[in-house]
Motif scaffolding. Sequence first.
Motif, PDB file in Angstrom:
ATOM      1  N   LEU B  24      40.078  75.632  53.486  1.00  0.00           N
ATOM      2  CA  LEU B  24      40.517  74.551  52.750  1.00  0.00           C
ATOM      3  C   LEU B  24      42.268  74.177  53.090  1.00  0.00           C
ATOM      4  CD1 LEU B  24      39.542  75.634  49.063  1.00  0.00           C
ATOM      5  CD2 LEU B  24      38.664  73.828  50.262  1.00  0.00           C
ATOM      6  N   GLN B  27      42.220  72.405  56.400  1.00  0.00           N
ATOM      7  CA  GLN B  27      41.694  71.085  55.844  1.00  0.00           C
ATOM      8  C   GLN B  27      42.902  70.045  55.141  1.00  0.00           C
ATOM      9  OE1 GLN B  27      39.396  69.040  56.645  1.00  0.00           O
ATOM     10  NE2 GLN B  27      39.531  67.359  55.100  1.00  0.00           N
ATOM     11  N   TYR B  30      45.116  69.625  57.966  1.00  0.00           N
ATOM     12  CA  TYR B  30      44.750  68.271  58.896  1.00  0.00           C
ATOM     13  C   TYR B  30      44.988  67.004  58.124  1.00  0.00           C
ATOM     14  CZ  TYR B  30      41.264  65.188  60.955  1.00  0.00           C
ATOM     15  OH  TYR B  30      40.656  64.357  61.624  1.00  0.00           O
ATOM     16  N   TYR B  40      46.754  56.323  57.052  1.00  0.00           N
ATOM     17  CA  TYR B  40      46.573  56.574  55.436  1.00  0.00           C
ATOM     18  C   TYR B  40      45.047  56.311  55.252  1.00  0.00           C
ATOM     19  CZ  TYR B  40      51.698  56.195  55.124  1.00  0.00           C
ATOM     20  OH  TYR B  40      52.975  56.463  55.284  1.00  0.00           O
ATOM     21  N   TYR B  41      44.371  55.734  55.844  1.00  0.00           N
ATOM     22  CA  TYR B  41      42.902  55.455  55.706  1.00  0.00           C
ATOM     23  C   TYR B  41      42.154  56.596  55.760  1.00  0.00           C
ATOM     24  CZ  TYR B  41      37.960  54.456  55.864  1.00  0.00           C
ATOM     25  OH  TYR B  41      36.643  54.486  55.623  1.00  0.00           O
ATOM     26  N   VAL B  44      43.425  59.530  53.326  1.00  0.00           N
ATOM     27  CA  VAL B  44      42.485  59.427  52.054  1.00  0.00           C
ATOM     28  C   VAL B  44      41.004  60.193  52.253  1.00  0.00           C
ATOM     29  CG1 VAL B  44      41.680  57.903  50.347  1.00  0.00           C
ATOM     30  CG2 VAL B  44      43.763  57.601  51.354  1.00  0.00           C
ATOM     31  N   THR B  45      40.364  59.893  53.506  1.00  0.00           N
ATOM     32  CA  THR B  45      39.261  60.458  53.614  1.00  0.00           C
ATOM     33  C   THR B  45      39.207  62.111  53.684  1.00  0.00           C
ATOM     34  OG1 THR B  45      38.555  58.430  54.888  1.00  0.00           O
ATOM     35  CG2 THR B  45      37.078  60.484  55.229  1.00  0.00           C
ATOM     36  N   GLU B  46      40.245  62.384  54.429  1.00  0.00           N
ATOM     37  CA  GLU B  46      40.253  63.882  54.462  1.00  0.00           C
ATOM     38  C   GLU B  46      40.690  64.736  53.382  1.00  0.00           C
ATOM     39  OE1 GLU B  46      38.525  65.213  56.895  1.00  0.00           O
ATOM     40  OE2 GLU B  46      38.402  63.308  57.803  1.00  0.00           O
ATOM     41  N   LYS B  48      40.085  63.193  50.193  1.00  0.00           N
ATOM     42  CA  LYS B  48      38.844  63.526  49.445  1.00  0.00           C
ATOM     43  C   LYS B  48      37.782  64.526  49.793  1.00  0.00           C
ATOM     44  CE  LYS B  48      38.765  58.449  47.544  1.00  0.00           C
ATOM     45  NZ  LYS B  48      38.134  57.433  47.547  1.00  0.00           N
ATOM     46  N   ARG B  49      37.639  64.630  51.249  1.00  0.00           N
ATOM     47  CA  ARG B  49      36.883  65.828  51.582  1.00  0.00           C
ATOM     48  C   ARG B  49      37.363  67.040  51.017  1.00  0.00           C
ATOM     49  NH1 ARG B  49      33.785  65.029  56.127  1.00  0.00           N
ATOM     50  NH2 ARG B  49      35.368  63.604  56.969  1.00  0.00           N
ATOM     51  N   PHE B  52      36.397  67.491  47.459  1.00  0.00           N
ATOM     52  CA  PHE B  52      34.950  67.612  47.199  1.00  0.00           C
ATOM     53  C   PHE B  52      34.671  69.021  47.571  1.00  0.00           C
ATOM     54  CE2 PHE B  52      30.571  67.668  49.149  1.00  0.00           C
ATOM     55  CZ  PHE B  52      29.895  67.110  48.036  1.00  0.00           C
ATOM     56  N   PHE B  53      35.090  69.639  48.383  1.00  0.00           N
ATOM     57  CA  PHE B  53      34.757  70.931  48.959  1.00  0.00           C
ATOM     58  C   PHE B  53      35.832  72.216  48.100  1.00  0.00           C
ATOM     59  CE2 PHE B  53      33.039  68.837  52.570  1.00  0.00           C
ATOM     60  CZ  PHE B  53      31.602  69.241  52.436  1.00  0.00           C
ATOM     61  N   TYR B  71      47.182  55.505  49.054  1.00  0.00           N
ATOM     62  CA  TYR B  71      46.880  54.358  48.719  1.00  0.00           C
ATOM     63  C   TYR B  71      48.118  53.346  48.245  1.00  0.00           C
ATOM     64  CZ  TYR B  71      41.840  55.072  47.978  1.00  0.00           C
ATOM     65  OH  TYR B  71      40.459  55.041  48.242  1.00  0.00           O
ATOM     66  N   TYR B  83      44.747  57.708  41.083  1.00  0.00           N
ATOM     67  CA  TYR B  83      44.737  59.114  41.745  1.00  0.00           C
ATOM     68  C   TYR B  83      46.088  59.875  41.095  1.00  0.00           C
ATOM     69  CZ  TYR B  83      40.287  58.592  44.259  1.00  0.00           C
ATOM     70  OH  TYR B  83      39.287  58.489  44.708  1.00  0.00           O
TER      71      TYR B  83
END
Lengths: 299, 278
Positions: B24, B27, B30, B40-41, B44-46, B48-49, B52-53, B71, B83
């Motif tokens: 974690l 992550q 990262y 930034y895009y 946000v993905t990472e 959110k990942r 999630f985990f 954002y 957020y």
Amino acid sequence: MIQSTFQKIFALRTYSNILWILFLIIPFVKGYCQSTNSNNYFSPDNRLQFANYLYKDKDYLRAANEFKEYLKFNSNDTVQFRLSNSLFKIGRFTEASDNFKGLFFGSKLSEEARLMFFESNFFQSDFNSFRNLADQDVYLPQKYMKDIERLKFATYFFDNTTLPDENILLEPFPVSAQSQIAKFYIQKKFQLHKSPATAAILSALIPGAGKIYTGEIGDGITALVATALSAYLAYTNFKADHQFRGWLFTGLTAFFYGGNIYGSAASAQIYNARIRFDFDKEVKFYFEQRNYFLPQIDL
Amino acid sequence: MKVRLVTILLLFLSINIVEGQDNLSVQLNYANGLFRSEQYYDAVTEYKRLLFFDSTKTYQYEANLKIGESYKAGAKFDDAIKYFSFAELNASNDDEVFKTKTEIIRTNILRRTTERALQLCDDLEKDERFNTKIDTINYWRGWAFMLSDDWKSAAKSFAKINPNHELKLLAERTDKAKVSVTFAKVISYILPGAGSIYTGKILSGFLSLGWNALSGYWTINSFIEKRAFDGIVVGELLWLRFYRGAIQNAEDSAIEKNLEISNKSLRFLQNEYKGTKL
């Protein structure tokens, strides 16, 4: 004493053995963990879980990227469908239709994919091509034939193609919707356009008449009064031997007169554009509210 | 013996927990790297990942806060506020709560929902937990006023922090440099064109004055020559038109000048001001 020492040594050895065994086991357990990829967030399975979460959260752009990554390693029709649907949701209709195409043959989702393929094509707004595609009868889903037919007839309201026969157009739509669609049909077929040339000629004959013709009654009367008044002022000033003022009001009269002719033609064009815009807006709103009479498909 | 065995077992289990935990944090690092490099895009993905985990909810505050910041950097203010609010729900202490609340205020200022930003400042000020942070609240309140073009109120807010605060001086300067729209209009009622001259548009002001004088002369001259109808029409079509035009022009010039002054100050804030920005 000796026995006690021996027991201690034995216990220590047992302890050491267990420790050794555990140290030997740990790498294998770790290896097992890695093989199940439970901790690798970028493994295909984890990517799929994450993608499904994003999809449910309506973060379609990110979901599409994750689905794509998953599909590099695995093949799954539901995932393929969700990827296509994600692209559809973010308005990438060309990509969506290409991806739906991949599910046409040998998939349980073939019928739904075909329907969504047609929907993707519909939203590309090339309605002529859409009608050709629907008429070709190649990819049509048997289960959703009626839906595609409705979509095909709906396209006639969104471009300037000649409308088909009213009864043929209305037939696929539910009875409850037919009266409203019939109204749209009549509006579309007999749209009351105003001719810019007629408006200009009318204003050339009687200043302001062209504006009145296009429904701008107040503007028309104002134009008539302003032109007449400035013409009268030019006349009286010339009569009183005020040459400069006479020419000034003559110029003003010519400006009002010419401007009104041009304004009347423009007014007719604006009138036509407004009629078209209002009609398009009303029709679009009506179909959007009813999801274009299509079933909601979300796997 | 049993104790030792249990110890070893715990050690064994903790290795796996630490490893999960470590994944974690890897992550998080990262995602932070992406954030720092302004991607930034992807950030946000990472994040959110990570969320999630993160079954233990260890990084809920940090990840949500960073998603909000990403954002915000991408000008997606509605998502940013959403957020930041999630981060606030996961805040573990008052400092974290304050941080998220101020981020929400800052995003509201950027989103130009100033009323909401000011309301949140008031709420924060009333909250006894943040009695020591009044200066920060006044600072962001000042910014809210500045971006809603209320420089006088902005100066008052910054003065509460420090009477010589850099932004207080800037807000005061800006407020003083601005011209009065009402005054420009009033003097144009008395002398057409004077309002434009007052706002610095001298040529336009004199031209306006000239047109008014000429059309006024024609109107009066028509009446003197006993052509009353001509006088009325010239007065209505020309003089009154120029007279009204001069007033309208004065108002527009004053508004434009004030906008220029405000924009100059805002450009300073954007490009030269070294303090904390939105």
